[in-house]
Design a protein around this motif. Structure first.
Motif, PDB file in Angstrom:
ATOM      1  N   PHE A 121      -8.496  25.421 -10.051  1.00  0.00           N
ATOM      2  CA  PHE A 121      -8.594  26.166 -11.395  1.00  0.00           C
ATOM      3  C   PHE A 121      -7.340  26.442 -11.913  1.00  0.00           C
ATOM      4  O   PHE A 121      -6.412  27.195 -11.059  1.00  0.00           O
ATOM      5  N   VAL A 122      -6.995  26.241 -13.303  1.00  0.00           N
ATOM      6  CA  VAL A 122      -5.770  26.750 -13.969  1.00  0.00           C
ATOM      7  C   VAL A 122      -6.242  27.479 -15.093  1.00  0.00           C
ATOM      8  O   VAL A 122      -6.768  26.684 -15.967  1.00  0.00           O
ATOM      9  N   GLY A 138     -10.284  28.853 -18.023  1.00  0.00           N
ATOM     10  CA  GLY A 138      -9.320  28.028 -17.266  1.00  0.00           C
ATOM     11  C   GLY A 138     -10.053  26.664 -17.218  1.00  0.00           C
ATOM     12  O   GLY A 138     -10.957  26.556 -17.279  1.00  0.00           O
ATOM     13  N   ASP A 139      -9.077  25.560 -16.765  1.00  0.00           N
ATOM     14  CA  ASP A 139      -9.823  24.247 -16.455  1.00  0.00           C
ATOM     15  C   ASP A 139     -10.102  24.130 -14.877  1.00  0.00           C
ATOM     16  O   ASP A 139      -9.198  24.323 -14.205  1.00  0.00           O
ATOM     17  N   LEU A 140     -11.281  24.026 -14.812  1.00  0.00           N
ATOM     18  CA  LEU A 140     -11.662  23.663 -13.393  1.00  0.00           C
ATOM     19  C   LEU A 140     -11.969  22.251 -13.160  1.00  0.00           C
ATOM     20  O   LEU A 140     -12.580  21.530 -14.028  1.00  0.00           O
ATOM     21  N   THR A 141     -11.385  21.869 -12.114  1.00  0.00           N
ATOM     22  CA  THR A 141     -11.567  20.155 -11.765  1.00  0.00           C
ATOM     23  C   THR A 141     -12.079  20.198 -10.364  1.00  0.00           C
ATOM     24  O   THR A 141     -11.734  20.680  -9.234  1.00  0.00           O
ATOM     25  N   VAL A 149     -14.071  26.652 -17.572  1.00  0.00           N
ATOM     26  CA  VAL A 149     -14.989  27.648 -16.931  1.00  0.00           C
ATOM     27  C   VAL A 149     -14.528  29.067 -17.404  1.00  0.00           C
ATOM     28  O   VAL A 149     -13.196  29.159 -17.186  1.00  0.00           O
ATOM     29  N   THR A 150     -15.238  29.940 -17.392  1.00  0.00           N
ATOM     30  CA  THR A 150     -14.875  31.261 -17.855  1.00  0.00           C
ATOM     31  C   THR A 150     -15.248  32.150 -16.572  1.00  0.00           C
ATOM     32  O   THR A 150     -16.326  32.259 -16.311  1.00  0.00           O
ATOM     33  N   LEU A 151     -14.413  33.073 -16.025  1.00  0.00           N
ATOM     34  CA  LEU A 151     -14.699  33.879 -15.027  1.00  0.00           C
ATOM     35  C   LEU A 151     -14.562  35.394 -15.689  1.00  0.00           C
ATOM     36  O   LEU A 151     -13.539  35.665 -16.387  1.00  0.00           O
ATOM     37  N   THR A 174     -16.292  36.305 -10.965  1.00  0.00           N
ATOM     38  CA  THR A 174     -17.710  35.850 -11.133  1.00  0.00           C
ATOM     39  C   THR A 174     -17.721  34.969 -12.073  1.00  0.00           C
ATOM     40  O   THR A 174     -17.228  35.011 -13.357  1.00  0.00           O
ATOM     41  N   GLY A 175     -18.545  33.932 -12.019  1.00  0.00           N
ATOM     42  CA  GLY A 175     -18.876  32.491 -13.029  1.00  0.00           C
ATOM     43  C   GLY A 175     -19.797  31.811 -12.651  1.00  0.00           C
ATOM     44  O   GLY A 175     -20.378  31.837 -11.611  1.00  0.00           O
ATOM     45  N   VAL A 176     -20.405  30.998 -13.556  1.00  0.00           N
ATOM     46  CA  VAL A 176     -21.590  29.954 -13.351  1.00  0.00           C
ATOM     47  C   VAL A 176     -20.885  28.794 -14.050  1.00  0.00           C
ATOM     48  O   VAL A 176     -20.231  28.608 -15.270  1.00  0.00           O
TER      49      VAL A 176
END
Length: 207
Positions: A121-122, A138-141, A149-151, A174-176
């Motif tokens: 996550f960046v 950030g960008d989740l790989t 993805v937003t946290l 937290t995030g989904v």
């Protein structure tokens, strides 16, 4: 047996009281962002956890986690929007309360840790949402796929760790995400698509 000198007894008592006073005087962690030290922080892997939960056939919310997290956090308390976060999570660290399921999750049918050994996550954007909160996008790989993805992030506390004397800051995020969007589609829709993440992150300031 020689009697214990009264002077030595008094000295030991005084030292004991002094040590107790020092322990009591330890400054508790603060939730005031203005008191956080600016600089670059590294993940404390021993005290950072990434948890997840997913619906199991609608009967229960099944949970597991990842460990051995690494990464960095750049903080400027006077400019929280300038914060930068980069996290790496070994996929093979996935764990559940079932050894059989844990092995399955590492396999090609699910997370495929052999082909995709890391989840990353960046951060790309930080938006303050109050004194001790922020939304971090950030960008989740994961599984070879990269998506935003937003946290939702909350400051838990910051201060000097009384054991190792390092300035430490902790957050909960937290995030989904939808696992199908990352190519993990096994047993949909029996096993839920929505993967709820909770990150308990501890970061130590680097000298």
């Amino acid at each position: 047996m020689k009697p214990f000198p009264a002077s030595r007894l008094a000295l030991n008592l005084a030292l004991g009281l002094a040590l107790c006073g020092t322990a009591r005087a330890q400054t508790p962690p603060t939730r005031d962002p203005a008191q956080i030290q600016a600089g670059t922080y590294a993940v404390d892997p021993g005290h950072t956890q990434v948890g997840w939960r997913v619906s199991h056939m609608g009967f229960s919310n099944y949970a597991g986690g990842f460990s051995e997290v690494s990464g960095t956090l750049a903080l400027q308390p006077k400019d929280p929007a300038a914060a930068k976060l980069s996290i790496r999570i070994p996929v093979a660290s996935v764990a559940t309360t079932s050894a059989k399921l844990t092995d399955e999750l590492k396999g090609a049918q699910w997370l495929d840790a052999g082909q995709y050994p890391e989840m990353t996550f960046v951060s790309t954007k930080v938006v303050p949402a109050g004194k001790d909160r922020a939304t971090v996008t950030g960008d989740l790989t994961l599984h070879g796929v990269t998506k935003p993805v937003t946290l939702d992030v909350t400051l838990v506390g910051a201060g000097v760790n009384p054991l190792n004397k390092k300035f430490t800051v902790g957050f909960e995020a937290t995030g989904v995400l939808k696992r199908s969007e990352f190519g993990v589609k096994t047993y949909l829709p029996l096993i839920g698509d929505a993967l709820h993440l909770t990150v308990a992150g501890a970061f130590e300031r680097q000298d």
